[in-house]
Enzyme design. Structure first.
Site, PDB file in Angstrom:
ATOM      1  N   SER A   1       0.813  -1.219   0.000  1.00 42.42           N
ATOM      2  CA  SER A   1       0.000   0.000   0.000  1.00 42.42           C
ATOM      3  C   SER A   1       0.843   1.265   0.000  1.00 42.42           C
ATOM      4  CB  SER A   1      -0.919   0.012   1.221  1.00 42.42           C
ATOM      5  OG  SER A   1      -0.144   0.043   2.412  1.00 42.42           O
ATOM      6  N   GLY A   2       2.154   1.130   0.301  1.00 42.48           N
ATOM      7  CA  GLY A   2       3.025   2.288   0.379  1.00 42.48           C
ATOM      8  C   GLY A   2       3.369   2.680   1.809  1.00 42.48           C
TER       9      GLY A   2
ATOM     10  N   ARG B   1      17.742   1.730   1.829  1.00 44.49           N
ATOM     11  CA  ARG B   1      17.923   2.660   2.945  1.00 44.49           C
ATOM     12  C   ARG B   1      19.214   3.457   2.790  1.00 44.49           C
ATOM     13  NH1 ARG B   1      15.961  -1.984   5.881  1.00 44.49           N
ATOM     14  NH2 ARG B   1      18.046  -2.573   6.525  1.00 44.49           N
TER      15      ARG B   1
ATOM     16  N   SER C   1      12.280  -8.904  10.032  1.00 43.63           N
ATOM     17  CA  SER C   1      12.192 -10.085   9.163  1.00 43.63           C
ATOM     18  C   SER C   1      13.325 -11.059   9.435  1.00 43.63           C
ATOM     19  CB  SER C   1      12.243  -9.677   7.692  1.00 43.63           C
ATOM     20  OG  SER C   1      11.095  -8.976   7.335  1.00 43.63           O
TER      21      SER C   1
ATOM     22  N   HIS D   1      15.492  -4.246   0.665  1.00 43.35           N
ATOM     23  CA  HIS D   1      15.221  -3.262   1.723  1.00 43.35           C
ATOM     24  C   HIS D   1      16.513  -2.627   2.215  1.00 43.35           C
ATOM     25  CE1 HIS D   1      10.981  -3.027   2.940  1.00 43.35           C
ATOM     26  NE2 HIS D   1      10.869  -4.240   2.431  1.00 43.35           N
ATOM     27  N   ARG D   2      17.524  -3.436   2.436  1.00 46.68           N
ATOM     28  CA  ARG D   2      18.812  -2.913   2.917  1.00 46.68           C
ATOM     29  C   ARG D   2      19.393  -1.907   1.935  1.00 46.68           C
ATOM     30  NH1 ARG D   2      21.192  -8.745   4.758  1.00 46.68           N
ATOM     31  NH2 ARG D   2      20.292  -8.789   6.856  1.00 46.68           N
TER      32      ARG D   2
END
Length: 180
Positions: free
Chosen positions: A13-14, A53, A35, A49-50
């Site tokens: 969804s953001g 960032r 996670s 994800h890493r």
């Protein structure tokens, strides 16, 4: 003054992007990642994800003792409560095909207490905490017991956490709406 924010919404969804946008100009951030690498797909997701960032952000990985993530930083982002709760739920109930009500309560309290201890420590240092969670009860009732228990636990945890937050947002189609 400490600022505690909860962001919820459905899958993709953001929510996470919105959460990260609060700190877009900040270097003083600790990202609390809940996670676990359980397979190749999860390994790839975590790696993405890493990489997304900023390099200046610190990372704390785990589902337990989240308050240990609080150090000298002022800004914290926990992503996400639902993954943390599923890990705790698995750890506490992996040997059960049907989770008894008393164990369901223990799982809920264990996950909620992790969050409350984190919030308390953030308030002590007068820091900021943004937490991401999922709305998992907006669809059909799951057909299996474990999924129904998980949905119910997350729903109750989200309600309990929202009560202690300064701000609560829901994100749908990438559009945030402030609820509190």
């Amino acid at each position: 003054m400490a600022r505690i924010i909860l962001i919820t919404g459905g899958a993709r969804s953001g929510k996470s992007s919105f959460a990260e946008s609060f700190y877009k100009d900040e270097d003083d951030v600790t990202y609390i990642a809940t996670s676990r690498i359980t397979d190749e797909e999860m390994k790839d997701r975590i790696e993405l994800h890493r990489k997304s960032r900023p390099l200046t952000w610190k990372t704390f990985e785990g589902c337990y003792n989240l308050c240990d993530a609080v150090t000298h930083c002022k800004n914290y982002l926990l992503d996400c409560i639902t993954v943390m709760t599923s890990n705790i739920m698995f750890d506490m109930s992996k040997d059960f095909e049907k989770i008894p009500q008393n164990l369901q309560s223990q799982i809920e309290d264990a996950a909620f207490n992790e969050i409350i201890k984190l919030i308390e420590k953030i308030r002590i240092i007068d820091g900021n905490l943004i937490m991401v969670t999922n709305e998992v009860g907006d669809s059909i009732v799951p057909e299996n017991h474990i999924a129904r228990v998980y949905r119910d636990i997350i729903g109750r945890i989200n309600q309990r956490i929202a009560k202690v937050c300064d701000e609560v947002y829901i994100v749908t189609c990438g559009i945030p709406l402030r609820l509190k």
